[in-house]
Design a protein around this motif. Structure first.
Motif, PDB file in Angstrom:
ATOM      1  N   SER A 191       0.820  -1.210   0.000  1.00 34.19           N
ATOM      2  CA  SER A 191       0.000   0.000   0.000  1.00 34.19           C
ATOM      3  C   SER A 191       0.853   1.259   0.000  1.00 34.19           C
ATOM      4  O   SER A 191       1.808   1.381   0.764  1.00 34.19           O
ATOM      5  CB  SER A 191      -0.917   0.021   1.226  1.00 34.19           C
ATOM      6  N   ARG A 192       0.478   2.207  -0.844  1.00 32.97           N
ATOM      7  CA  ARG A 192       1.155   3.502  -0.870  1.00 32.97           C
ATOM      8  C   ARG A 192       0.528   4.480   0.128  1.00 32.97           C
ATOM      9  O   ARG A 192       1.163   5.445   0.523  1.00 32.97           O
ATOM     10  CB  ARG A 192       1.095   4.089  -2.277  1.00 32.97           C
ATOM     11  N   HIS A 193      -0.724   4.235   0.488  1.00 33.03           N
ATOM     12  CA  HIS A 193      -1.426   5.137   1.396  1.00 33.03           C
ATOM     13  C   HIS A 193      -2.110   4.305   2.476  1.00 33.03           C
ATOM     14  O   HIS A 193      -2.471   3.143   2.259  1.00 33.03           O
ATOM     15  CB  HIS A 193      -2.476   5.961   0.649  1.00 33.03           C
ATOM     16  N   ASN A 194      -2.305   4.921   3.626  1.00 34.83           N
ATOM     17  CA  ASN A 194      -3.002   4.258   4.719  1.00 34.83           C
ATOM     18  C   ASN A 194      -3.982   5.217   5.373  1.00 34.83           C
ATOM     19  O   ASN A 194      -3.803   6.447   5.332  1.00 34.83           O
ATOM     20  CB  ASN A 194      -2.011   3.738   5.766  1.00 34.83           C
ATOM     21  N   TYR A 195      -5.002   4.632   5.992  1.00 31.86           N
ATOM     22  CA  TYR A 195      -6.080   5.421   6.584  1.00 31.86           C
ATOM     23  C   TYR A 195      -6.601   4.705   7.826  1.00 31.86           C
ATOM     24  O   TYR A 195      -6.361   3.514   8.035  1.00 31.86           O
ATOM     25  CB  TYR A 195      -7.247   5.579   5.595  1.00 31.86           C
ATOM     26  N   PHE A 196      -7.357   5.434   8.625  1.00 33.80           N
ATOM     27  CA  PHE A 196      -8.268   4.822   9.568  1.00 33.80           C
ATOM     28  C   PHE A 196      -9.605   4.636   8.853  1.00 33.80           C
ATOM     29  O   PHE A 196      -9.964   5.416   7.954  1.00 33.80           O
ATOM     30  CB  PHE A 196      -8.492   5.708  10.798  1.00 33.80           C
TER      31      PHE A 196
ATOM     32  N   PRO B  24     -26.004  -4.723  15.435  1.00 34.61           N
ATOM     33  CA  PRO B  24     -26.505  -3.773  14.435  1.00 34.61           C
ATOM     34  C   PRO B  24     -26.569  -2.363  15.004  1.00 34.61           C
ATOM     35  O   PRO B  24     -27.086  -2.144  16.103  1.00 34.61           O
ATOM     36  CB  PRO B  24     -27.906  -4.317  14.116  1.00 34.61           C
ATOM     37  N   GLY B  25     -26.020  -1.404  14.259  1.00 33.20           N
ATOM     38  CA  GLY B  25     -26.016  -0.017  14.697  1.00 33.20           C
ATOM     39  C   GLY B  25     -24.765   0.415  15.416  1.00 33.20           C
ATOM     40  O   GLY B  25     -24.551   1.611  15.627  1.00 33.20           O
ATOM     41  N   ASP B  26     -23.902  -0.529  15.846  1.00 35.17           N
ATOM     42  CA  ASP B  26     -22.637  -0.182  16.490  1.00 35.17           C
ATOM     43  C   ASP B  26     -21.636   0.314  15.446  1.00 35.17           C
ATOM     44  O   ASP B  26     -21.829   0.145  14.240  1.00 35.17           O
ATOM     45  CB  ASP B  26     -22.034  -1.402  17.197  1.00 35.17           C
ATOM     46  N   ALA B  27     -20.537   0.889  15.933  1.00 36.83           N
ATOM     47  CA  ALA B  27     -19.454   1.332  15.054  1.00 36.83           C
ATOM     48  C   ALA B  27     -18.121   0.843  15.599  1.00 36.83           C
ATOM     49  O   ALA B  27     -18.015   0.463  16.776  1.00 36.83           O
ATOM     50  CB  ALA B  27     -19.443   2.859  14.935  1.00 36.83           C
ATOM     51  N   VAL B  28     -17.102   0.844  14.739  1.00 42.42           N
ATOM     52  CA  VAL B  28     -15.774   0.422  15.162  1.00 42.42           C
ATOM     53  C   VAL B  28     -14.738   1.152  14.311  1.00 42.42           C
ATOM     54  O   VAL B  28     -14.995   1.471  13.140  1.00 42.42           O
ATOM     55  CB  VAL B  28     -15.604  -1.104  15.039  1.00 42.42           C
ATOM     56  N   LEU B  29     -13.590   1.433  14.901  1.00 43.23           N
ATOM     57  CA  LEU B  29     -12.492   2.102  14.214  1.00 43.23           C
ATOM     58  C   LEU B  29     -11.375   1.094  13.984  1.00 43.23           C
ATOM     59  O   LEU B  29     -11.034   0.309  14.879  1.00 43.23           O
ATOM     60  CB  LEU B  29     -11.979   3.252  15.089  1.00 43.23           C
ATOM     61  N   VAL B  30     -10.768   1.098  12.790  1.00 49.69           N
ATOM     62  CA  VAL B  30      -9.608   0.261  12.507  1.00 49.69           C
ATOM     63  C   VAL B  30      -8.551   1.098  11.803  1.00 49.69           C
ATOM     64  O   VAL B  30      -8.845   2.139  11.213  1.00 49.69           O
ATOM     65  CB  VAL B  30      -9.955  -0.976  11.645  1.00 49.69           C
ATOM     66  N   ASP B  31      -7.301   0.630  11.869  1.00 48.93           N
ATOM     67  CA  ASP B  31      -6.144   1.318  11.304  1.00 48.93           C
ATOM     68  C   ASP B  31      -5.541   0.436  10.221  1.00 48.93           C
ATOM     69  O   ASP B  31      -5.112  -0.691  10.489  1.00 48.93           O
ATOM     70  CB  ASP B  31      -5.127   1.580  12.426  1.00 48.93           C
ATOM     71  N   SER B  32      -5.495   0.952   8.993  1.00 48.29           N
ATOM     72  CA  SER B  32      -5.029   0.115   7.880  1.00 48.29           C
ATOM     73  C   SER B  32      -3.520  -0.127   7.922  1.00 48.29           C
ATOM     74  O   SER B  32      -3.007  -0.916   7.130  1.00 48.29           O
ATOM     75  CB  SER B  32      -5.398   0.764   6.544  1.00 48.29           C
ATOM     76  N   ARG B  33      -2.795   0.498   8.828  1.00 51.70           N
ATOM     77  CA  ARG B  33      -1.355   0.266   8.944  1.00 51.70           C
ATOM     78  C   ARG B  33      -1.042  -1.004   9.708  1.00 51.70           C
ATOM     79  O   ARG B  33       0.122  -1.391   9.823  1.00 51.70           O
ATOM     80  CB  ARG B  33      -0.695   1.473   9.631  1.00 51.70           C
TER      81      ARG B  33
ATOM     82  N   PRO C 122      -8.321  10.212   6.969  1.00 46.73           N
ATOM     83  CA  PRO C 122      -6.869  10.396   6.927  1.00 46.73           C
ATOM     84  C   PRO C 122      -6.263  10.225   8.324  1.00 46.73           C
ATOM     85  O   PRO C 122      -6.838  10.685   9.323  1.00 46.73           O
ATOM     86  CB  PRO C 122      -6.703  11.834   6.421  1.00 46.73           C
ATOM     87  N   THR C 123      -5.104   9.587   8.399  1.00 42.73           N
ATOM     88  CA  THR C 123      -4.509   9.322   9.707  1.00 42.73           C
ATOM     89  C   THR C 123      -4.201  10.620  10.452  1.00 42.73           C
ATOM     90  O   THR C 123      -4.401  10.704  11.668  1.00 42.73           O
ATOM     91  CB  THR C 123      -3.220   8.490   9.556  1.00 42.73           C
ATOM     92  N   ALA C 124      -3.725  11.639   9.739  1.00 45.06           N
ATOM     93  CA  ALA C 124      -3.419  12.911  10.407  1.00 45.06           C
ATOM     94  C   ALA C 124      -4.687  13.554  10.952  1.00 45.06           C
ATOM     95  O   ALA C 124      -4.671  14.170  12.030  1.00 45.06           O
ATOM     96  CB  ALA C 124      -2.712  13.858   9.439  1.00 45.06           C
TER      97      ALA C 124
END
Length: 321
Positions: free
Chosen positions: A77-82, A105-114, A133-135
């Motif tokens: 990967s050239r780019h990464n994101y949350f 159902p209806g919950d959310a979650v955050l992940v880091d592509s790095r 964007p990570t920044a």
């Protein structure tokens, strides 16, 4: 409008090629990942994507599948994101950093592509996925890495508010946003900070309250400016945008609970609209002109805001006085 929404669909290829096509679509529309499915023989899926300010709104629909972000994929990967994901139709599982978030159902979650992760979409892939964007995330959540693969409860507290906001987003909304994209992304950042417990400040109560008051006073004074943003207020006050949002997100006593910049700005605008609509001296002004005077240049949007926040249309408010 449809020209601004990027769309990939397995309908474009024969059934036997659809899973392979989908892997390519995911890699093009998101980033490099592997996908398997228990429904490979009858697989189908679509991905629709549109930018909203600094973020990208993605909507996935389709068959049950398992998604893997591997070390090999990360290296390519050239780019990464949350990514912030919300799924409303069925339960699913997200795994990262040794944590397994079982999401209702209806919950959310955050992940880091790095870092490696897994998604197990057991019944369908129907998901809203925001590319962050990570920044941008780091400005809102100082310890964002510790927040990945943690369930954000979509039914209560600030998590419920965040997930309610997410459910209103779509690629179509991104293309024709009801408010400036910057305001919506600020709202998202504020709610994400609150939902992950990042709204607390270590500053003394007195200095925090003073800063909060300065921010609110400046916003009240400038509420009539169309397109007013948190960044503009922060620049005038000589503080960072993150400091602005964090001071608003911290309650400072009874009656001074956590708020967002977008919520405060809307409150000031609606208070001014209520005063003008309730004063016969302003009857010479049309509804659109009053909307313009409180910072809302779109008359139909002004009417919707009055109905949502004041309980009636501008015309009805005039007739009631």
């Amino acid at each position: 409008m449809s020209n601004a929404i990027h769309r990939w669909s397995t309908d474009a290829v024969p059934p036997a090629q659809r899973l392979d096509y989908w892997v390519g679509a995911v890699c093009e529309g998101f980033l490099e990942m592997d996908v398997t499915s228990p429904e490979a023989g009858r697989f189908g899926a679509t991905l629709e994507s549109a930018p909203l300010g600094p973020i990208v709104v993605n909507r996935v629909r389709g068959s049950a599948q398992d998604v893997y972000r591997t070390r090999r994929a990360i290296a390519q990967s050239r780019h990464n994101y949350f990514y912030l994901l919300c799924k409303t139709d069925s339960a699913w599982v997200a795994v990262q950093d040794g944590r397994s978030a079982r999401l209702l159902p209806g919950d959310a979650v955050l992940v880091d592509s790095r870092r490696c992760y897994e998604f197990h979409l057991l019944q369908s892939a129907d998901t809203l996925s925001l590319e962050l964007p990570t920044a941008w995330v780091d400005e809102w959540i100082p310890d964002a890495g510790d927040q990945v693969a943690r369930r954000i409860d979509g039914q209560s507290g600030w998590g419920g508010v965040l997930c309610g906001f997410l459910r209103q987003l779509s690629p179509e909304v991104a293309v024709q946003p009801p408010l400036p994209a910057g305001l919506l992304s600020d709202q998202l950042g504020s709610l994400l900070a609150l939902a992950t417990g990042q709204g607390q400040s270590s500053a003394p109560d007195s200095s925090r309250e003073a800063l909060r008051r300065r921010v609110l006073d400046a916003t009240r004074e400038r509420h009539a400016e169309p397109g007013l943003t948190a960044a503009s207020i922060a620049r005038v006050l000589g503080i960072s945008e993150r400091s602005l949002h964090r001071c608003l997100a911290c309650g400072v006593g009874e009656g001074e609970g956590a708020i967002t910049f977008a919520g405060a700005l809307t409150g000031f605008r609606m208070a001014a609209a209520r005063r003008m609509l309730g004063d016969a001296r302003f009857d010479r002004l049309g509804i659109a002109e009053i909307g313009f005077r409180v910072g809302l240049t779109d008359a139909s949007h002004f009417v919707r805001q009055c109905r949502a926040h004041l309980g009636a249309t501008p015309g009805e408010l005039r007739r009631r006085r």
